[in-house]
Enzyme design. Structure first.
Site, short mmCIF file in Angstrom:
data_model
loop_
_atom_site.label_atom_id
_atom_site.label_comp_id
_atom_site.label_asym_id
_atom_site.label_seq_id
_atom_site.Cartn_x
_atom_site.Cartn_y
_atom_site.Cartn_z
N SER A 128 91.32 88.30 40.95
CA SER A 128 92.00 88.96 41.86
C SER A 128 91.26 90.11 42.74
O SER A 128 90.03 90.68 41.91
CB SER A 128 93.24 89.79 41.21
N TYR A 153 96.78 95.93 34.56
CA TYR A 153 96.90 94.60 34.95
C TYR A 153 95.37 94.32 35.63
O TYR A 153 94.80 93.22 35.18
CB TYR A 153 97.95 94.33 36.06
N LYS A 157 92.10 91.47 34.54
CA LYS A 157 91.25 90.42 35.40
C LYS A 157 89.92 90.62 35.24
O LYS A 157 88.86 89.78 35.22
CB LYS A 157 91.80 90.73 36.85
C1 WQD Z 1 100.78 95.28 49.93
C2 WQD Z 1 101.16 96.31 50.88
C3 WQD Z 1 102.20 98.45 49.93
C4 WQD Z 1 106.25 96.87 49.19
C5 WQD Z 1 99.24 93.40 44.51
C6 WQD Z 1 98.37 93.45 43.28
C7 WQD Z 1 97.27 92.24 43.49
C8 WQD Z 1 98.06 91.05 43.84
C9 WQD Z 1 98.94 91.26 45.22
C10 WQD Z 1 98.09 89.76 42.12
C11 WQD Z 1 100.77 97.69 50.07
C12 WQD Z 1 102.89 97.89 50.97
C13 WQD Z 1 104.72 96.79 49.47
C14 WQD Z 1 106.94 97.57 49.68
C15 WQD Z 1 105.55 98.50 51.11
N1 WQD Z 1 98.74 90.59 42.83
N2 WQD Z 1 104.40 97.85 50.39
N3 WQD Z 1 106.78 98.22 50.70
O1 WQD Z 1 99.59 96.15 46.02
O2 WQD Z 1 98.28 95.10 47.69
O3 WQD Z 1 98.32 93.88 45.57
O4 WQD Z 1 99.80 92.23 44.93
O5 WQD Z 1 97.00 89.12 41.90
O6 WQD Z 1 96.53 92.13 42.49
O7 WQD Z 1 97.60 94.61 43.17
O8 WQD Z 1 100.50 93.86 47.11
O9 WQD Z 1 102.43 93.27 48.38
O10 WQD Z 1 102.67 95.00 46.36
O11 WQD Z 1 101.61 95.48 48.69
O12 WQD Z 1 105.01 99.17 51.85
O13 WQD Z 1 108.37 97.37 49.36
O14 WQD Z 1 102.51 96.63 51.18
O15 WQD Z 1 102.33 99.85 49.95
O16 WQD Z 1 100.14 98.64 51.20
P1 WQD Z 1 99.14 94.98 46.60
P2 WQD Z 1 101.74 94.42 47.70
#
Ligand code: WQD
Length: 343
Positions: A128, A153, A157
């Site tokens: 990741s 997590y 990785k």
């Molecule tokens: C994306 C953006 C949030 C939810 C994670 C893991 C990464 C991978 C993908 C596995 C951020 C914003 C989110 C919400 C929001 N997983 N957001 N409201 O955190 O970039 O990555 O998932 O491999 O390893 O770290 O993904 O989709 O949670 O967030 O504003 O209800 O969307 O703040 O900026 P993230 P995400």
């Protein structure tokens, strides 16, 4: 000619099920192993429906070495493994670090040990972009230094990459590719498989589609005061089918002995940074709907921005993201509508 067979551990999951479909489409046989702790047999049924192949699926915990050995490695002939089986909720990993270290490290070490003992040479590891932490420079290449992970997590990785690197050095014949993916989103165009988050979705796109479907009242945008053009965080959202195809090109590279090193790393992203607010606007536009959302406080642990430089994967692996963000966001909504019986 006998088909090459690939074991997909965690193959009933979001990325695993899409990868199983693309492996079969590419002419491989597939065996799925999954303990269904965070996935559903319906995903396997979806794979079977899409491909018309009755894919064997073994319910097994990869942490249970003896069961994994007897039910999978002694039962099926395969030279290659794509390892997805792991817990992956960032927030939960902060609350339950031991669950994450035990599950993600034990399952991976068991796979490696059994591959060594059964002389099964090729493994693709689901890594990741989280290993980069908050990069100093964008876009990130494979040479961008890894940073201390923001969560247990993410740390698993990084540790699994090191376990793979050291095992390949030590054990004759083992070859491996770590794919560092960015943010997987969307669903298979058939809408028969897709993301199935349990409980309240932690990730952005499933929360968006559940809000659009009326399961969630309102989407919270976690912060619009970041140092980015529109104030919201930037990510590299990669279509799940494109991501699945990257796994096929990686395993084929090793099966055909075209890998240049015994251990290789590739960033799997589009090279396109998209902000949260841009993605919401795009989702509304391509799906002709209005989304209920509000600006909320920042979420702890979020990084400001990260997107890939996918040049190495494009040139070396011969893989490139093909689906547009529009197509991906339509597929995400179609999947949600299929799930909820919305016309
Ligand atoms: C994306 C953006 C949030 C939810 C994670 C893991 C990464 C991978 C993908 C596995 C951020 C914003 C989110 C919400 C929001 N997983 N957001 N409201 O955190 O970039 O990555 O998932 O491999 O390893 O770290 O993904 O989709 O949670 O967030 O504003 O209800 O969307 O703040 O900026 P993230 P995400």
């Amino acid at each position: 000619m006998k088909k090459e067979c690939v074991l997909v551990s965690g193959g009933a999951g979001y990325i695993g099920s899409h990868t199983a479909v693309e492996l079969i489409n590419a002419g491989y046989d597939v065996v799925i192993a999954d303990n269904f702790s965070n996935s559903d047999i319906h995903a396997v049924e979806g794979v079977r429906k899409i491909t018309g192949v009755d894919v064997p699926c073994v319910e097994v915990d990869c942490c249970d070495m003896e069961a994994f050995r007897s039910k999978v490695f002694e039962k099926y002939e395969f030279n290659s493994v794509i390892h997805f089986a792991a817990s992956k909720a960032v927030g939960e990993s902060v609350e339950k670090p031991l669950k994450y270290y035990r599950n993600n490290l034990t399952s991976f070490m068991n796979v490696i040990e059994l591959m060594r003992d059964f002389k099964r040479p090729n493994i693709v590891f689901s890594s990741s972009c989280t290993v980069y932490g908050e990069p100093d420079k964008q876009p990130v290449t494979e040479q961008t230094p890894r940073k201390p992970a923001e969560s247990p997590y993410g740390n698993t990785k990084t540790m699994c990459e090191d376990i793979l690197r050291d095992s390949i050095k030590a054990y004759e014949g083992l070859k491996g590719i770590a794919l560092r993916y960015f943010n997987p989103i969307g669903a298979h165009p058939s809408a028969l498989i897709g993301e199935l988050p349990r409980g309240v979705p932690q990730n952005l796109v499933p929360y968006i589609t559940q809000t659009a479907a009326g399961l969630r009242e309102c989407l919270s945008v976690f912060g619009d005061d970041y140092p980015t053009p529109d104030g919201s965080c930037i990510r590299d959202y990669i279509d799940i089918v494109d991501l699945a195809k990257a796994h096929v090109t990686a395993i084929r590279r090793m099966i055909e002995n075209r890998n240049k090193e015994a251990y290789e790393i590739f960033n799997i992203g589009t090279g396109r940074g998209v902000s949260v607010l841009e993605l919401i606007r795009k989702f509304q536009e391509v799906n002709h709907l209005k989304l209920n959302y509000k600006i909320a406080p920042r979420r702890a642990g979020d990084i400001i921005a990260i997107w890939a430089d996918p040049t190495r994967a494009n040139n070396e692996l011969g893989w490139k993201a093909e689906r547009t963000l529009d197509e991906t966001l339509v597929s995400a909504w179609n999947w949600e509508k299929h799930l909820r019986g919305i016309k």
